[in-house]
Design a protein around this motif. Structure first.
Motif, PDB file in Angstrom:
ATOM      1  N   PRO A 666       0.798  -1.232   0.000  1.00 23.18           N
ATOM      2  CA  PRO A 666       0.000   0.000   0.000  1.00 23.18           C
ATOM      3  C   PRO A 666       0.826   1.274   0.000  1.00 23.18           C
ATOM      4  O   PRO A 666       0.330   2.322  -0.382  1.00 23.18           O
ATOM      5  N   ASP A 667       2.083   1.199   0.453  1.00 22.96           N
ATOM      6  CA  ASP A 667       2.902   2.411   0.464  1.00 22.96           C
ATOM      7  C   ASP A 667       4.129   2.190  -0.404  1.00 22.96           C
ATOM      8  O   ASP A 667       4.615   1.078  -0.562  1.00 22.96           O
ATOM      9  N   GLY A 668       4.621   3.267  -0.981  1.00 26.43           N
ATOM     10  CA  GLY A 668       5.779   3.159  -1.855  1.00 26.43           C
ATOM     11  C   GLY A 668       5.385   2.663  -3.236  1.00 26.43           C
ATOM     12  O   GLY A 668       4.220   2.715  -3.630  1.00 26.43           O
ATOM     13  N   PRO A 669       6.368   2.148  -3.994  1.00 27.73           N
ATOM     14  CA  PRO A 669       6.062   1.649  -5.340  1.00 27.73           C
ATOM     15  C   PRO A 669       5.078   0.474  -5.265  1.00 27.73           C
ATOM     16  O   PRO A 669       5.049  -0.258  -4.266  1.00 27.73           O
ATOM     17  N   PRO A 670       4.263   0.286  -6.317  1.00 26.50           N
ATOM     18  CA  PRO A 670       3.258  -0.806  -6.292  1.00 26.50           C
ATOM     19  C   PRO A 670       3.894  -2.182  -6.480  1.00 26.50           C
ATOM     20  O   PRO A 670       3.700  -2.857  -7.487  1.00 26.50           O
ATOM     21  N   GLN A 671       4.674  -2.599  -5.473  1.00 26.29           N
ATOM     22  CA  GLN A 671       5.365  -3.887  -5.571  1.00 26.29           C
ATOM     23  C   GLN A 671       4.405  -5.017  -5.205  1.00 26.29           C
ATOM     24  O   GLN A 671       3.659  -4.910  -4.231  1.00 26.29           O
ATOM     25  N   LEU A 672       4.460  -6.097  -5.984  1.00 28.15           N
ATOM     26  CA  LEU A 672       3.586  -7.247  -5.726  1.00 28.15           C
ATOM     27  C   LEU A 672       3.875  -7.831  -4.341  1.00 28.15           C
ATOM     28  O   LEU A 672       5.033  -7.969  -3.941  1.00 28.15           O
ATOM     29  N   CYS A 673       2.811  -8.165  -3.622  1.00 24.76           N
ATOM     30  CA  CYS A 673       2.978  -8.754  -2.290  1.00 24.76           C
ATOM     31  C   CYS A 673       3.306 -10.235  -2.395  1.00 24.76           C
ATOM     32  O   CYS A 673       3.174 -10.849  -3.458  1.00 24.76           O
ATOM     33  N   LYS A 674       3.700 -10.785  -1.268  1.00 25.79           N
ATOM     34  CA  LYS A 674       3.866 -12.235  -1.181  1.00 25.79           C
ATOM     35  C   LYS A 674       2.537 -12.851  -0.766  1.00 25.79           C
ATOM     36  O   LYS A 674       1.619 -12.159  -0.327  1.00 25.79           O
ATOM     37  N   THR A 675       2.449 -14.171  -0.868  1.00 29.93           N
ATOM     38  CA  THR A 675       1.156 -14.830  -0.643  1.00 29.93           C
ATOM     39  C   THR A 675       0.672 -14.680   0.790  1.00 29.93           C
ATOM     40  O   THR A 675      -0.530 -14.755   1.050  1.00 29.93           O
ATOM     41  N   ASP A 676       1.581 -14.465   1.745  1.00 31.04           N
ATOM     42  CA  ASP A 676       1.155 -14.326   3.140  1.00 31.04           C
ATOM     43  C   ASP A 676       1.267 -12.872   3.601  1.00 31.04           C
ATOM     44  O   ASP A 676       1.508 -12.594   4.771  1.00 31.04           O
ATOM     45  N   GLU A 677       1.099 -11.952   2.664  1.00 30.36           N
ATOM     46  CA  GLU A 677       1.259 -10.531   2.976  1.00 30.36           C
ATOM     47  C   GLU A 677      -0.039  -9.789   2.669  1.00 30.36           C
ATOM     48  O   GLU A 677      -0.710 -10.073   1.668  1.00 30.36           O
ATOM     49  N   ILE A 678      -0.389  -8.860   3.553  1.00 27.85           N
ATOM     50  CA  ILE A 678      -1.561  -8.014   3.328  1.00 27.85           C
ATOM     51  C   ILE A 678      -1.152  -6.844   2.455  1.00 27.85           C
ATOM     52  O   ILE A 678      -0.111  -6.222   2.689  1.00 27.85           O
ATOM     53  N   GLY A 679      -1.954  -6.533   1.454  1.00 30.06           N
ATOM     54  CA  GLY A 679      -1.642  -5.399   0.594  1.00 30.06           C
ATOM     55  C   GLY A 679      -2.907  -4.787   0.039  1.00 30.06           C
ATOM     56  O   GLY A 679      -4.033  -5.181   0.373  1.00 30.06           O
ATOM     57  N   GLU A 680      -2.701  -3.805  -0.831  1.00 33.96           N
ATOM     58  CA  GLU A 680      -3.860  -3.149  -1.453  1.00 33.96           C
ATOM     59  C   GLU A 680      -4.283  -3.922  -2.691  1.00 33.96           C
ATOM     60  O   GLU A 680      -3.453  -4.356  -3.487  1.00 33.96           O
ATOM     61  N   ILE A 681      -5.576  -4.088  -2.834  1.00 31.52           N
ATOM     62  CA  ILE A 681      -6.121  -4.791  -3.995  1.00 31.52           C
ATOM     63  C   ILE A 681      -6.159  -3.819  -5.170  1.00 31.52           C
ATOM     64  O   ILE A 681      -6.704  -2.711  -5.053  1.00 31.52           O
ATOM     65  N   ILE A 682      -5.557  -4.231  -6.280  1.00 28.67           N
ATOM     66  CA  ILE A 682      -5.664  -3.427  -7.509  1.00 28.67           C
ATOM     67  C   ILE A 682      -6.287  -4.292  -8.588  1.00 28.67           C
ATOM     68  O   ILE A 682      -6.130  -5.513  -8.615  1.00 28.67           O
ATOM     69  N   VAL A 683      -7.040  -3.650  -9.484  1.00 25.19           N
ATOM     70  CA  VAL A 683      -7.859  -4.391 -10.440  1.00 25.19           C
ATOM     71  C   VAL A 683      -7.664  -3.823 -11.839  1.00 25.19           C
ATOM     72  O   VAL A 683      -7.581  -2.596 -12.016  1.00 25.19           O
ATOM     73  N   ASN A 684      -7.569  -4.701 -12.812  1.00 23.90           N
ATOM     74  CA  ASN A 684      -7.623  -4.298 -14.217  1.00 23.90           C
ATOM     75  C   ASN A 684      -8.916  -4.853 -14.810  1.00 23.90           C
ATOM     76  O   ASN A 684      -9.160  -6.053 -14.772  1.00 23.90           O
ATOM     77  N   LEU A 725      -8.760  -0.947  -0.967  1.00 26.66           N
ATOM     78  CA  LEU A 725      -9.094  -2.033  -0.037  1.00 26.66           C
ATOM     79  C   LEU A 725      -7.833  -2.811   0.305  1.00 26.66           C
ATOM     80  O   LEU A 725      -6.992  -3.069  -0.557  1.00 26.66           O
ATOM     81  N   LEU A 726      -7.697  -3.204   1.557  1.00 29.41           N
ATOM     82  CA  LEU A 726      -6.565  -4.019   1.993  1.00 29.41           C
ATOM     83  C   LEU A 726      -7.038  -5.456   2.150  1.00 29.41           C
ATOM     84  O   LEU A 726      -8.069  -5.710   2.781  1.00 29.41           O
ATOM     85  N   GLY A 727      -6.298  -6.379   1.601  1.00 27.41           N
ATOM     86  CA  GLY A 727      -6.728  -7.766   1.721  1.00 27.41           C
ATOM     87  C   GLY A 727      -5.692  -8.740   1.200  1.00 27.41           C
ATOM     88  O   GLY A 727      -4.522  -8.398   1.018  1.00 27.41           O
ATOM     89  N   PHE A 728      -6.132  -9.980   0.953  1.00 28.69           N
ATOM     90  CA  PHE A 728      -5.252 -11.029   0.452  1.00 28.69           C
ATOM     91  C   PHE A 728      -6.105 -12.046  -0.296  1.00 28.69           C
ATOM     92  O   PHE A 728      -7.335 -12.027  -0.223  1.00 28.69           O
ATOM     93  N   VAL A 729      -5.417 -12.919  -1.026  1.00 30.08           N
ATOM     94  CA  VAL A 729      -6.106 -13.978  -1.772  1.00 30.08           C
ATOM     95  C   VAL A 729      -5.965 -15.265  -0.981  1.00 30.08           C
ATOM     96  O   VAL A 729      -4.859 -15.687  -0.643  1.00 30.08           O
ATOM     97  N   GLY A 730      -7.107 -15.884  -0.666  1.00 35.39           N
ATOM     98  CA  GLY A 730      -7.103 -17.104   0.119  1.00 35.39           C
ATOM     99  C   GLY A 730      -7.171 -18.349  -0.756  1.00 35.39           C
ATOM    100  O   GLY A 730      -7.040 -18.272  -1.983  1.00 35.39           O
ATOM    101  N   PRO A 731      -7.388 -19.495  -0.132  1.00 37.26           N
ATOM    102  CA  PRO A 731      -7.475 -20.744  -0.909  1.00 37.26           C
ATOM    103  C   PRO A 731      -8.645 -20.681  -1.875  1.00 37.26           C
ATOM    104  O   PRO A 731      -9.675 -20.077  -1.599  1.00 37.26           O
ATOM    105  N   GLY A 732      -8.462 -21.324  -3.041  1.00 34.36           N
ATOM    106  CA  GLY A 732      -9.527 -21.334  -4.044  1.00 34.36           C
ATOM    107  C   GLY A 732      -9.726 -19.969  -4.676  1.00 34.36           C
ATOM    108  O   GLY A 732     -10.821 -19.686  -5.199  1.00 34.36           O
ATOM    109  N   SER A 733      -8.701 -19.119  -4.628  1.00 32.27           N
ATOM    110  CA  SER A 733      -8.763 -17.764  -5.185  1.00 32.27           C
ATOM    111  C   SER A 733      -9.873 -16.921  -4.579  1.00 32.27           C
ATOM    112  O   SER A 733     -10.364 -15.976  -5.193  1.00 32.27           O
ATOM    113  N   LEU A 734     -10.281 -17.278  -3.347  1.00 27.76           N
ATOM    114  CA  LEU A 734     -11.260 -16.433  -2.656  1.00 27.76           C
ATOM    115  C   LEU A 734     -10.566 -15.163  -2.159  1.00 27.76           C
ATOM    116  O   LEU A 734      -9.416 -15.191  -1.720  1.00 27.76           O
ATOM    117  N   ILE A 735     -11.291 -14.066  -2.234  1.00 24.85           N
ATOM    118  CA  ILE A 735     -10.740 -12.775  -1.829  1.00 24.85           C
ATOM    119  C   ILE A 735     -11.175 -12.467  -0.391  1.00 24.85           C
ATOM    120  O   ILE A 735     -12.347 -12.591  -0.048  1.00 24.85           O
TER     121      ILE A 735
END
Length: 1500
Positions: A666-684, A725-735
């Motif tokens: 969420p802060d700094g450059p829009p670097q991709l998070c790791k799978t166990d990291e909370i970040g900002e959701i961005i959408v195309n 929005l702050l979040g993560f992707v869970g099992p089965g690609s659930l948000i």
């Protein structure tokens, strides 16, 4: 899974945690089937039994109570603490609220359009109040005393344990204040003799506060700042235990393809045209009245025809025939109330058909609406000039007296157009609206309020609007002809996307339930679902909560028809409890678990994810139980240790069809998070916002984001949109969503969600104290970090004690669960927080009110000691390893001169000038009729004058009376007790003629004898006076019954009334055998509360008078005006001595006369054409405050100050630069020169060290760094530098005076621009202290001390003041470079806190700037706590606003935590005749509970 480290548990492992957790999840998540309510409860209890610990009297908690249970458990930890938090002390009038019937209390669950946390709790926690230590007095008794007793302090608490006879006074008039303080003791022997009563309320509470602060503090998260002695430098210290993300880099998640359906329209308008033509009678919209019954139904045929009429009218009928006001692409505001969806629908589709861009906004109700000016910013940035509204709404808008629509603050000028059908023109048959295929042109603009309150417009293109409708249709499986119940706001967000746009595309029948209906009938939406067999409902958590609260009223409702219950704020982490509780209640009414569909949305990205309607019998998605500690560091950790700090989140389904999603930091450059990291959701996606309309700069950072990998390399060229929005992707690609960027509070490098804190606060039994939906959480930046503030609306019937207990429990709960300290918790009266249009709290306005001091809380609790963990480490004073010789050599090597300065040479003093008695005798013989003194009254009339011979003869009469009546021997002390006037001067010279030593004493105040007479008595006793000279009136006062109540009047020495003395002459005029004999004693009370008398010799008097004569060029032909108290110091010298020595005429203006005529002093200067005048700071302040706005009136009266060459302020303190500058600026209009005002400086050991003369350079000003001053160093900085303090030169050093700056510890000389003690060598220094103890060592220490190195022969007097000498570029009269002396402050007054030296005036200056209602302030310490006392000049409802502002400003500017804030009435802070604050006296009054404060806040 095997390669992952064993200590890491990801959200993917939830289902495999342990057998017990598996069983629990199996029940909680997969428990379905056809079962009765009774059977369900029975089976549930059986299955849950192994996992629930039962304790007697404890409620068994189900899943939705998991957080409430955690809060209860956290509070239970504090049960055993035997610590009572000190309750604030209030004056009763401060918290007597207005009558309840005059207010409309907000609904206990008042709704909100975007704050949904109010519905997160079903049950409350009843936590026991903290127990009181048996040795400490319970706060309860103080409440009872405050409420039942009078507002004044009890008589018991005014008893002084050590010094009963030395009573305190209540200071009202500024000029009657040199009253009792403590017994006279020398500077180094300061002993506080005024005792603190044992039963004092204040000291008991401070002891409670100290005990509270002694508790082990949570270790600071990091020591942010280290003190490098010059700067506070931020040095983050990483915590080795901080959890870090350890997963792999996330892969973008793709939604299912967006299907192509043959009958989907090419544009949304085309769908409306189709249904209007083919399904004209099909219902499009049903609106409800206030009772919840259908009001009207709009069919698709009517919607189409009215929209076409409006489009035609907009394009063709608004201007004249040849003028077209609106063109396609123009922006138009839609202003419709929430209760009229039909008019809005017609206006919205009419704009689409006319190809103008609608901008829906809320209806403005008044000029003071929350955020009203920001809406104006939106309209301005969008270029809106036209507003559409309904006739009813237009009539309800605020009007000017002429009947025009009011011009709202910040709004552009708008043309208002009414869109009711009767005002629309039917188009001609050949006119048809142009419906192009959806393109990238903007279709509409949706407003969005950001965290700072700014309102921006998100532009949505036509193709994005259509694609979004298609994606929602596919994701929600909308079918033609369905019925949808919409409880949301139809102007924006989900209410608009589903209920207005997608509904028309699919020919859905929308039933709109307005907010007002929900308040009146919370079950109305459930009834509409039941009656209309609705298939879909759009709600928020608050609607679920309200329906649950009211469900007992309707037992026959059925929700079996629902296939989809869309929870618009289901992304909120705490919505899970509302959904579960609602399902728990309504499952027996046919509600199926799989129909609950939370979703995640934002104005920019629109719908981010939505849970698809489930298949009956299919298992529900899993939930994540996360560690809040991990979340605060931005990582996902399953909570395995402390169940109290767990967060349960539900998924919000899958990504929308046709969309691509990433998680970035969420802060700094829009670097991709790791799978166990909370970040900002961005959408195309094609179905999202395009830009912030009219704001291209901000648009790029939000709508054109290219994610980068760990190396900073972009992962592609596709632009993404930030969702916020702050979040993560869970099992089965659930948000999963855990919060919003807007609600993010970054405290000490950790993230906390505002909604989480609200939920915890609500779990602490809020029902009795605050309203559920009226809590605001935000952060403010104070001292390099964010500080958490909670503001809630208090119920009118909540007691003071209940409120305080609730606040203290909220502190404990948030500290335990979130591991973050609250900075401030404020309760405000009901209905006073700024509201959003749909009843929520306007957070940014609330924050601004808080920072501006306009919140007006009725209860407040500050906890800076708990949460401020980044203060610099206290300075440890190192032993002085460098001797004074080394320092001196070091200065010489560095090219720095020794910091010393001297006035010009005094010249030889003639023998006849040695004694003032001889000078007066000589003048009486050589120039008998020369007028020496003129005394003025309040009207400016000369009521008394004295020529040389008159004064000589009056002095002779008094000398004869002393010899005859008083039987006074030579050398005995005589007290002079006179009001300011010529009698005092005559009595002084009478004493000298008789060979006595005069002791000048301020007379007691007749209206306040109890407080002022003991001081008089004390000086008489200490000086061992043999006689008192006074007036008839004062003699009667000394012997009155009122005086007898304060002192023993039978033991007065001989009292001689000098009003009517016979004409007698003494046998001879006494001439002292040596000039070193004492001429008079000068007694004064210092600002530290010490009474000291100094001995002034005849030689010192002559030298001082000669020095002043030379500096100010005083001769017989000159006139000066004096507006000073004549009782001590330089004021006495100028009033009584200087004229007799120099022969000039002194016009005497008693300062108390200014109280009845403010302009007396200035008028006198103008009338007599005075060139030189002397005053005190109190006189200058009185004129500045009282006459500052009357300069035009003074000018009209002919007052002209252009004659004034020198206006000198006489003081024993640092020059008050702000006051002197204000005085100069204010009276510049009546001719006062900006160069005229200057200051003088004297001390107890030397009454006059500096005084601005008639020659020499103007006083110079420098700026020093305050941080360096605290370390006893001087660092000069530029004007305007942060933390800079302006210091003005204290006048030019007098002739015959030498000063040197010395280290007070080593007694070695210091270099130029170094801070040290000012030592003085002068022929007019005092001879020593006059004490009844005769401590010779002290005399030597203060009056006859020597340097330890350099010049060991010269005898110096120690002034007790810190200062420095700086050689300037200016030249003095002799042509040499001028050495300026800068006084910083008194050593005795400084506060030693955290190993640093603070000057009270600096803290007080900051405090006085904090709020417009602070008149005056004073600070002192008590047991290492900083106490700030502020006088409130505004309304008492402002009192509590001052507490956080004072705490903030002292922390920001001085890096100190205020322990106690005391708000008092104006005039309570004692100020002496010189305008100096008597801080120690104030401290004694506070500790003895004698201030009658408006409010006392004990900061935790």
């Amino acid at each position: 899974m095997a390669s992952r480290p064993s200590r890491f548990v990801s959200v993917y492992d939830l289902a495999f945690a342990s057998p017990s957790v598996n069983s629990l999840f199996f029940f909680l998540l997969n428990f379905t089937g056809d079962i009765t309510q009774k059977g369900y409860e029975k089976k549930r209890t059986k299955l849950l039994a192994p996992y629930i610990i039962h304790t007697p009297g404890t409620k068994t908690f189900f899943f939705q109570d998991i957080h409430t249970e955690a809060v209860q458990a956290a509070l239970a930890k504090h049960k055993e603490e035997k610590m009572a938090l000190p309750m604030p002390t209030k004056r009763r009038s401060t918290y007597v609220q207005s009558p309840i019937e005059t207010r409309t209390p907000p609904d206990s669950s008042s709704g909100s359009d975007d704050e949904t946390s109010q519905v997160r709790r079903q049950s409350s926690v009843v936590a026991p109040p903290p127990q009181v230590h048996p040795n400490l007095q319970s706060p309860d008794s103080w409440i009872n005393r405050t409420v039942q007793g009078s507002s004044t302090s009890s008589s018991a608490s005014s008893t002084l344990s050590h010094g009963e006879k030395y009573c305190h006074c209540v200071y009202k008039p500024q000029f009657v204040c040199d009253c009792m303080f403590v017994l006279p003791l020398p500077l180094s022997n300061f002993i506080l003799l005024v005792g603190v009563p044992v039963n004092s309320r204040v000291s008991t509470k401070i002891q409670q506060l100290l005990n509270t602060l002694k508790r082990p503090k949570r270790p600071p998260l990091s020591e942010f700042f280290t003190d490098d002695a010059e700067e506070i430098v931020e040095v983050p210290q990483p915590d080795p235990n901080t959890p870090k993300p350890e997963g792999r880099q996330i892969i973008p998640v793709k939604g299912e393809p967006l299907g192509v359906v043959s009958n989907w329209p090419p544009a949304l308008q085309a769908a409306l045209a189709r249904w209007g033509a083919t399904q004209g009678k099909s219902p499009a919209l049903t609106a409800l009245d206030i009772t919840g019954k259908p009001l009207y139904t709009l069919t698709y045929g009517k919607l189409w025809s009215r929209s076409v009429k409006l489009a035609y009218t907009l394009l063709n009928k608004l201007g004249t025939k040849n003028e077209q006001i609106l063109k396609p692409g123009d922006r138009v505001a839609l202003v419709y109330p929430n209760s009229d969806p039909g008019m809005f629908w017609v206006a919205f589709y009419g704009c689409l058909l006319a190809e103008v861009i609608p901008v829906p906004i809320e209806v403005p109700l008044s000029r003071k609406d929350a955020g009203i000016s920001q809406v104006g910013f939106l309209l301005g940035s969008c270029g809106v000039g036209l507003a559409l509204t309904s006739e009813i709404c237009l009539k309800g808008l605020p009007k000017t007296p002429t009947g025009e629509i009011m011009q709202f603050k910040g709004w552009p000028r708008l043309k208002w157009v009414v869109t009711d059908s009767k005002y629309l023109t039917k188009p001609s048959k050949d006119w048809q609206p142009h419906i192009p295929t959806a393109n990238t042109d903007p279709a509409y603009i949706e407003y969005k309020a950001s965290k700072d309150g700014t309102v921006v417009g998100v532009a949505v293109s036509k193709v994005a609007m259509l694609t979004h409708c298609q994606a929602l249709t596919q994701a929600c499986n909308y079918c033609e002809g369905e019925t949808l119940v919409n409880v949301l706001d139809f102007k924006k967000d989900m209410g608009l996307w589903h209920g207005v746009l997608t509904a028309v595309m699919n020919r859905i029948h929308t039933i709109s339930v307005p907010y007002a209906v929900m308040k009146a009938c919370p079950l109305s939406w459930v009834q509409r679902v039941h009656v209309n067999k609705a298939r879909v409902a759009l709600v928020k958590c608050r609607d679920l909560h309200w329906a649950m609260m009211a469900h007992r009223d309707q037992r026959d409702t059925s929700l079996a028809s629902l296939r989809m219950l869309v929870v618009a704020d289901g992304a909120n982490p705490w919505s899970v409890s509302s959904c579960d509780a609602f399902l728990n209640v309504f499952q027996s009414h046919g509600l199926k678990p799989e129909v609950i569909c939370p979703c995640a949305t934002s104005p920019e990205a629109m719908t981010v994810a939505i849970r698809r309607p489930g298949v009956p019998g299919a298992p529900l998605p899993a939930r994540a139980i996360l560690s809040m500690g991990g979340l605060s560091h931005g990582v996902i950790r399953v909570n395995t240790e402390d169940k109290n700090s767990a967060l349960t989140v539900q998924d919000v389904g899958h990504v929308m069809p046709g969309a691509l999603m990433c998680i970035v930091r969420p802060d700094g450059p829009p670097q991709l998070c790791k799978t166990d990291e909370i970040g900002e959701i961005i959408v195309n996606s094609r179905a999202g916002g395009n830009m912030y309309y009219g704001l291209p700069g901000v648009t790029k950072n939000t709508f054109e984001v290219i994610p980068v990998n760990a190396n900073g390399v972009p992962i592609g060229e596709i632009p993404f949109v930030r969702s916020g929005l702050l979040g993560f992707v869970g099992p089965g690609s659930l948000i999963f969503v855990v919060g919003k960027i807007e609600g993010l509070l970054m405290v000490s490098g950790r993230r906390h969600n505002a909604d989480d804190l609200v939920a915890t606060a609500l779990a602490v039994e809020p029902v009795k104290t605050v309203y559920r939906g009226r809590i605001a959480v935000f952060s403010i930046t104070v001292f390099y970090d964010e500080r958490v503030v909670i503001v809630a609306e208090q119920r009118p019937d909540a007691s003071e004690e209940d409120s305080f207990q609730w606040m203290s429990r909220v502190l404990q709960a948030i500290d335990s669960i979130h591991q973050v300290g609250l900075y401030c918790l404020a309760l405000v009266p009901a209905n006073t927080l700024p509201k959003t249009p749909l009843g929520g709290i306007h957070i940014s306005d609330t924050k601004q009110f808080f920072l501006d001091g306009n919140l007006h809380p009725c209860n407040i609790l500050m906890c800076p000691h708990t949460c401020v963990t980044n203060l610099p480490k206290p300075r440890q004073k190192q032993p002085v390893g460098v001797g004074p010789a080394s320092v001196m050599v070091g200065n010489l090597v560095a090219g720095k001169r020794i910091a010393q300065a001297a006035g010009r040479d005094l010249g030889m003093i003639d023998d006849q000038d040695l004694y003032l008695t001889e000078a007066l005798h000589w003048r009486a013989q050589t120039d008998p009729d020369h007028v020496l003194f003129v005394l003025l009254n309040a009207k400016g009339v000369a009521v008394s004058t004295a020529t040389c011979v008159q004064l000589h003869k009056r002095a002779e009469k008094i000398a004869a009376a002393l010899t005859e009546k008083g039987s006074i021997n030579t050398g005995e002390n005589v007290v002079l007790l006179y009001p300011p006037g010529i009698d005092l001067i005559a009595a002084f010279y009478g004493c000298l003629y008789a060979g006595c030593v005069p002791v000048n004493v301020r007379p007691p105040h007749p209206q306040n004898l109890a407080a002022t007479l003991p001081t008089v008595r004390m000086i008489i006793d200490v000086s061992k006076a043999a006689c008192i000279l006074t007036t008839q009136h004062l003699m009667r006062t000394l012997r009155s019954k009122e005086a007898a109540a304060s002192v023993n009047i039978k033991t007065w020495p001989t009292i001689i009334d000098t009003d009517d003395l016979p004409r007698r002459r003494p046998p001879q005029i006494y001439k002292p055998p040596t000039a070193e004999m004492i001429a008079y004693l000068d007694f004064s009370v210092s600002t530290t509360g010490m009474l000291t008398g100094v001995k002034i010799s005849h030689a010192a008097v002559s030298a001082l008078c000669r020095s002043i004569k030379l500096q100010c060029e005083l001769y017989s032909s000159r006139q000066i005006a004096i507006c000073l108290d004549p009782y001590c110091g330089l004021g006495f010298v100028l009033w009584c001595l200087a004229s007799v020595y120099s022969g000039h005429q002194s016009i005497l203006i008693p300062p108390f006369e200014l109280e009845s005529c403010l302009s007396l002093w200035l008028s006198t200067l103008s009338q007599y054409r005075i060139r030189d005048t002397f005053c005190s700071y109190s006189v200058m302040e009185l004129c500045t405050k009282g006459l500052g706005t009357q300069t035009e009136l003074l000018k009209a009266r002919g007052v002209n100050l252009s004659c004034v060459r020198s206006c000198v302020v006489i003081a024993e303190e640092r020059p008050r630069l702000a006051l002197t500058h204000s005085f100069s600026k204010l009276f510049k209009d009546i001719g006062l020169s900006s160069r005229a005002v200057s200051t003088a400086f004297g001390s107890r050991v030397n009454l006059a060290i500096c005084m601005q003369g008639t020659t020499g350079p103007d006083p110079c000003t420098v700026y020093v760094d305050m941080k360096s001053l605290r370390h006893d160093r001087v660092r000069l900085v530029e004007r305007g530098a942060p933390q800079s303090l302006p210091l003005m030169e204290s006048g030019k050093i007098l002739p015959g005076v030498r000063v040197i700056i010395v280290n007070p510890e080593t007694r070695g000389p210091l270099g130029d621009s170094h801070l040290g003690e000012i030592w003085v060598n002068s022929p007019h220094s005092a001879s020593g202290y006059y004490t009844i103890y005769g401590e010779e060592s002290l005399q030597a220490n203060h009056f006859n001390t020597k340097l330890s190195f350099g010049d060991p022969q010269t005898l110096w007097a120690r002034t007790g003041y810190l200062g420095f000498v700086k050689r300037t570029e200016l030249l003095d009269a002799s042509g040499d470079r001028h050495d300026a002396l800068f006084v910083v402050g008194s050593l005795d007054e400084t506060l030693e806190l955290r190993g640093l030296r603070y000057h009270p005036i600096d803290i007080e200056t900051s405090v006085s700037r904090a709020h417009r209602s602070i008149a005056e302030s004073a600070v002192f310490t008590w047991t290492n706590l900083l106490v700030v006392v502020s006088e409130l000049c505004g309304s008492e409802q402002d009192a509590l606003d001052l507490v956080p502002l004072i705490t903030n400003v002292v922390l920001e500017e001085h890096h100190l935590i205020v322990g106690v804030v005391v708000i008092v009435d104006p005039g309570v802070i004692p100020i002496n005749s010189r305008g100096e604050k008597q801080r120690m006296h104030l401290r004694d009054s506070f500790l003895a509970d004698q201030l009658d404060p408006i409010y006392v806040a004990y900061n935790m």
